[in-house]
Design a protein around this motif. Structure first.
Motif, PDB file in Angstrom:
ATOM      1  N   THR A   4      -3.710  11.598  43.926  1.00  0.00           N
ATOM      2  CA  THR A   4      -5.018  12.187  43.674  1.00  0.00           C
ATOM      3  C   THR A   4      -4.924  13.254  42.591  1.00  0.00           C
ATOM      4  OG1 THR A   4      -5.684  11.784  45.951  1.00  0.00           O
ATOM      5  CG2 THR A   4      -6.929  13.428  44.738  1.00  0.00           C
ATOM      6  N   SER A   5      -5.886  13.243  41.670  1.00  0.00           N
ATOM      7  CA  SER A   5      -5.904  14.184  40.557  1.00  0.00           C
ATOM      8  C   SER A   5      -7.183  14.995  40.598  1.00  0.00           C
ATOM      9  CB  SER A   5      -5.811  13.423  39.229  1.00  0.00           C
ATOM     10  OG  SER A   5      -4.673  12.597  39.192  1.00  0.00           O
ATOM     11  N   THR A   6      -7.242  16.017  39.761  1.00  0.00           N
ATOM     12  CA  THR A   6      -8.466  16.794  39.623  1.00  0.00           C
ATOM     13  C   THR A   6      -8.777  16.943  38.144  1.00  0.00           C
ATOM     14  OG1 THR A   6      -7.214  18.870  39.637  1.00  0.00           O
ATOM     15  CG2 THR A   6      -8.084  18.102  41.747  1.00  0.00           C
ATOM     16  N   GLY A   7     -10.054  17.006  37.829  1.00  0.00           N
ATOM     17  CA  GLY A   7     -10.467  17.155  36.446  1.00  0.00           C
ATOM     18  C   GLY A   7     -11.671  16.288  36.153  1.00  0.00           C
ATOM     19  N   SER A   8     -12.212  16.479  34.954  1.00  0.00           N
ATOM     20  CA  SER A   8     -13.388  15.725  34.525  1.00  0.00           C
ATOM     21  C   SER A   8     -13.023  14.797  33.374  1.00  0.00           C
ATOM     22  CB  SER A   8     -14.492  16.685  34.063  1.00  0.00           C
ATOM     23  OG  SER A   8     -14.905  17.522  35.125  1.00  0.00           O
ATOM     24  N   VAL A   9     -13.501  13.569  33.462  1.00  0.00           N
ATOM     25  CA  VAL A   9     -13.276  12.590  32.397  1.00  0.00           C
ATOM     26  C   VAL A   9     -14.631  12.131  31.879  1.00  0.00           C
ATOM     27  CG1 VAL A   9     -12.289  10.363  31.763  1.00  0.00           C
ATOM     28  CG2 VAL A   9     -11.132  11.806  33.456  1.00  0.00           C
ATOM     29  N   TYR A  10     -14.796  12.196  30.558  1.00  0.00           N
ATOM     30  CA  TYR A  10     -16.015  11.713  29.917  1.00  0.00           C
ATOM     31  C   TYR A  10     -15.709  10.336  29.342  1.00  0.00           C
ATOM     32  CZ  TYR A  10     -17.196  16.613  30.367  1.00  0.00           C
ATOM     33  OH  TYR A  10     -17.424  17.870  30.869  1.00  0.00           O
ATOM     34  N   LEU A  11     -16.340   9.336  29.908  1.00  0.00           N
ATOM     35  CA  LEU A  11     -16.093   7.947  29.540  1.00  0.00           C
ATOM     36  C   LEU A  11     -17.234   7.485  28.629  1.00  0.00           C
ATOM     37  CD1 LEU A  11     -14.162   5.589  30.092  1.00  0.00           C
ATOM     38  CD2 LEU A  11     -15.455   5.094  32.162  1.00  0.00           C
ATOM     39  N   ILE A  12     -16.884   7.118  27.383  1.00  0.00           N
ATOM     40  CA  ILE A  12     -17.907   6.773  26.389  1.00  0.00           C
ATOM     41  C   ILE A  12     -17.660   5.362  25.863  1.00  0.00           C
ATOM     42  CG2 ILE A  12     -19.043   7.485  24.254  1.00  0.00           C
ATOM     43  CD1 ILE A  12     -17.672  10.247  24.633  1.00  0.00           C
ATOM     44  N   ASP A  13     -18.628   4.475  26.094  1.00  0.00           N
ATOM     45  CA  ASP A  13     -18.503   3.091  25.621  1.00  0.00           C
ATOM     46  C   ASP A  13     -19.889   2.460  25.658  1.00  0.00           C
ATOM     47  OD1 ASP A  13     -17.789   0.193  25.455  1.00  0.00           O
ATOM     48  OD2 ASP A  13     -15.752   0.983  25.639  1.00  0.00           O
ATOM     49  N   ASP A  14     -20.172   1.573  24.710  1.00  0.00           N
ATOM     50  CA  ASP A  14     -21.476   0.908  24.709  1.00  0.00           C
ATOM     51  C   ASP A  14     -21.483  -0.336  25.590  1.00  0.00           C
ATOM     52  OD1 ASP A  14     -19.687  -0.288  22.938  1.00  0.00           O
ATOM     53  OD2 ASP A  14     -21.278  -1.076  21.653  1.00  0.00           O
ATOM     54  N   ASP A  15     -20.362  -0.599  26.264  1.00  0.00           N
ATOM     55  CA  ASP A  15     -20.243  -1.730  27.191  1.00  0.00           C
ATOM     56  C   ASP A  15     -20.416  -1.198  28.615  1.00  0.00           C
ATOM     57  OD1 ASP A  15     -19.372  -3.729  28.927  1.00  0.00           O
ATOM     58  OD2 ASP A  15     -17.791  -4.423  27.583  1.00  0.00           O
ATOM     59  N   SER A  16     -21.555  -1.484  29.231  1.00  0.00           N
ATOM     60  CA  SER A  16     -21.852  -0.936  30.558  1.00  0.00           C
ATOM     61  C   SER A  16     -20.886  -1.443  31.624  1.00  0.00           C
ATOM     62  CB  SER A  16     -23.292  -1.261  30.962  1.00  0.00           C
ATOM     63  OG  SER A  16     -23.499  -2.666  30.984  1.00  0.00           O
ATOM     64  N   PHE A  17     -20.416  -2.687  31.481  1.00  0.00           N
ATOM     65  CA  PHE A  17     -19.462  -3.226  32.458  1.00  0.00           C
ATOM     66  C   PHE A  17     -18.136  -2.472  32.370  1.00  0.00           C
ATOM     67  CE2 PHE A  17     -16.079  -6.252  33.688  1.00  0.00           C
ATOM     68  CZ  PHE A  17     -16.455  -6.459  35.011  1.00  0.00           C
ATOM     69  N   PHE A  18     -17.697  -2.189  31.158  1.00  0.00           N
ATOM     70  CA  PHE A  18     -16.461  -1.422  30.962  1.00  0.00           C
ATOM     71  C   PHE A  18     -16.602  -0.044  31.611  1.00  0.00           C
ATOM     72  CE2 PHE A  18     -13.725   1.553  28.811  1.00  0.00           C
ATOM     73  CZ  PHE A  18     -12.534   0.862  28.626  1.00  0.00           C
ATOM     74  N   LEU A  19     -17.751   0.590  31.407  1.00  0.00           N
ATOM     75  CA  LEU A  19     -17.983   1.906  32.005  1.00  0.00           C
ATOM     76  C   LEU A  19     -17.896   1.843  33.529  1.00  0.00           C
ATOM     77  CD1 LEU A  19     -21.002   3.268  29.903  1.00  0.00           C
ATOM     78  CD2 LEU A  19     -18.611   3.987  29.752  1.00  0.00           C
ATOM     79  N   GLN A  20     -18.535   0.846  34.111  1.00  0.00           N
ATOM     80  CA  GLN A  20     -18.565   0.723  35.566  1.00  0.00           C
ATOM     81  C   GLN A  20     -17.165   0.521  36.142  1.00  0.00           C
ATOM     82  OE1 GLN A  20     -21.052  -2.466  36.964  1.00  0.00           O
ATOM     83  NE2 GLN A  20     -20.447  -2.214  39.099  1.00  0.00           N
ATOM     84  N   VAL A  21     -16.422  -0.406  35.558  1.00  0.00           N
ATOM     85  CA  VAL A  21     -15.086  -0.736  36.071  1.00  0.00           C
ATOM     86  C   VAL A  21     -14.143   0.460  35.966  1.00  0.00           C
ATOM     87  CG1 VAL A  21     -13.018  -2.126  35.648  1.00  0.00           C
ATOM     88  CG2 VAL A  21     -15.282  -3.200  35.646  1.00  0.00           C
ATOM     89  N   HIS A  22     -14.150   1.120  34.822  1.00  0.00           N
ATOM     90  CA  HIS A  22     -13.188   2.201  34.612  1.00  0.00           C
ATOM     91  C   HIS A  22     -13.625   3.510  35.258  1.00  0.00           C
ATOM     92  CE1 HIS A  22     -11.824  -0.838  31.767  1.00  0.00           C
ATOM     93  NE2 HIS A  22     -10.638  -0.306  31.959  1.00  0.00           N
ATOM     94  N   ALA A  23     -14.916   3.664  35.477  1.00  0.00           N
ATOM     95  CA  ALA A  23     -15.382   4.822  36.246  1.00  0.00           C
ATOM     96  C   ALA A  23     -14.884   4.710  37.682  1.00  0.00           C
ATOM     97  CB  ALA A  23     -16.903   4.903  36.208  1.00  0.00           C
ATOM     98  N   GLN A  24     -14.900   3.502  38.226  1.00  0.00           N
ATOM     99  CA  GLN A  24     -14.392   3.287  39.583  1.00  0.00           C
ATOM    100  C   GLN A  24     -12.893   3.552  39.648  1.00  0.00           C
ATOM    101  OE1 GLN A  24     -15.575  -0.713  40.609  1.00  0.00           O
ATOM    102  NE2 GLN A  24     -17.667  -0.109  41.143  1.00  0.00           N
ATOM    103  N   LEU A  25     -12.168   3.080  38.634  1.00  0.00           N
ATOM    104  CA  LEU A  25     -10.721   3.287  38.596  1.00  0.00           C
ATOM    105  C   LEU A  25     -10.383   4.776  38.555  1.00  0.00           C
ATOM    106  CD1 LEU A  25      -7.777   2.266  38.207  1.00  0.00           C
ATOM    107  CD2 LEU A  25      -8.234   2.296  35.740  1.00  0.00           C
ATOM    108  N   LEU A  26     -11.018   5.502  37.659  1.00  0.00           N
ATOM    109  CA  LEU A  26     -10.735   6.931  37.513  1.00  0.00           C
ATOM    110  C   LEU A  26     -11.210   7.718  38.731  1.00  0.00           C
ATOM    111  CD1 LEU A  26     -11.802   7.138  33.774  1.00  0.00           C
ATOM    112  CD2 LEU A  26      -9.470   7.439  34.631  1.00  0.00           C
ATOM    113  N   GLY A  27     -12.337   7.309  39.285  1.00  0.00           N
ATOM    114  CA  GLY A  27     -12.844   7.977  40.479  1.00  0.00           C
ATOM    115  C   GLY A  27     -11.964   7.756  41.691  1.00  0.00           C
ATOM    116  N   SER A  28     -11.197   6.657  41.688  1.00  0.00           N
ATOM    117  CA  SER A  28     -10.353   6.335  42.846  1.00  0.00           C
ATOM    118  C   SER A  28      -9.220   7.335  43.042  1.00  0.00           C
ATOM    119  CB  SER A  28      -9.767   4.924  42.697  1.00  0.00           C
ATOM    120  OG  SER A  28      -8.775   4.885  41.674  1.00  0.00           O
ATOM    121  N   ILE A  29      -8.890   8.122  42.007  1.00  0.00           N
ATOM    122  CA  ILE A  29      -7.836   9.136  42.167  1.00  0.00           C
ATOM    123  C   ILE A  29      -8.434  10.549  42.198  1.00  0.00           C
ATOM    124  CG2 ILE A  29      -6.031   7.694  41.169  1.00  0.00           C
ATOM    125  CD1 ILE A  29      -6.295   9.384  38.582  1.00  0.00           C
TER     126      ILE A  29
END
Length: 200
Positions: A4-29
């Protein structure tokens, strides 16, 4: 999977599917993830935080990754940026790193590799924030000194004795010693060694 980590990540991409998948990945930790469909949308809402990084696609409509990086630098911001790039854009990503980007990852993005890079970027962000706080605290303490006290402090750091300082400043030795005592008290230092560390 990373711990588990702490911090804020700003995920920027014009592909909404990419945002969804990687937001879940980063949120999982345990990371706080903020998603944006464009660089401009990000810039409109961005407020710097103590522990943060940006994960941005290199190629996007209107404002691409390099333009985003240039805008942040123009604002005096050193937020660590990780660029996401296709194989054909590797040379551009390398150029971005020359300009100060933290790193880049190639598509397809591997989950653990991405988490490792993000955690490293967040560690750098924490370090920079700590250094900024230390620098601001130092500047705040130095601002308490009068011009005469600053001059005497610099002479003390140069290894000058109170008698030598008195001759250079045309003050009495007692006055110099009083100034030394006051400036040491204002700066919350108890020795010349601590004073040297603060001023150098």
């Amino acid at each position: 999977m990373s711990a588990t980590s702490t911090g804020s990540v700003y995920l920027i991409d014009d592909d909404s599917f990419f945002l969804q998948v990687h937001a879940q990945l980063l949120g999982s930790i345990g990371l706080e993830v903020h998603c944006f469909g464009s660089s401009r949308a990000f810039l409109e809402q961005y407020l710097p935080r103590p522990c943060e990084c940006i994960l941005s696609d290199l190629r996007m409509p209107e404002m691409g990754g390099l333009q985003l990086q240039e805008e942040l630098l123009a604002r005096g911001l050193d937020t660590p940026i990780i660029f996401i790039t296709g194989h054909a854009d590797v040379a551009t990503a390398v150029e971005a790193m020359r300009r100060g980007a933290f790193d880049y990852v190639e598509k397809p993005v591997h989950g653990q590799q991405l988490l490792d890079r993000v955690n490293a970027a967040l560690a750098l962000s924490r370090e920079r924030h700590h250094e900024r706080n230390q620098r601001q605290a130092r500047e705040a303490r130095l601002a308490l000194l009068t011009a005469q006290e600053r001059k005497i402090a610099q002479l003390v750091v140069q290894g000058r004795s109170s008698r030598e300082i008195a001759e250079l400043t045309e003050l009495s030795v007692r006055t110099v010693e009083n100034h030394r005592a006051r400036l040491m008290d204002k700066l919350h230092v108890t020795s010349v060694v601590e004073l040297v560390r603060l001023l150098l």
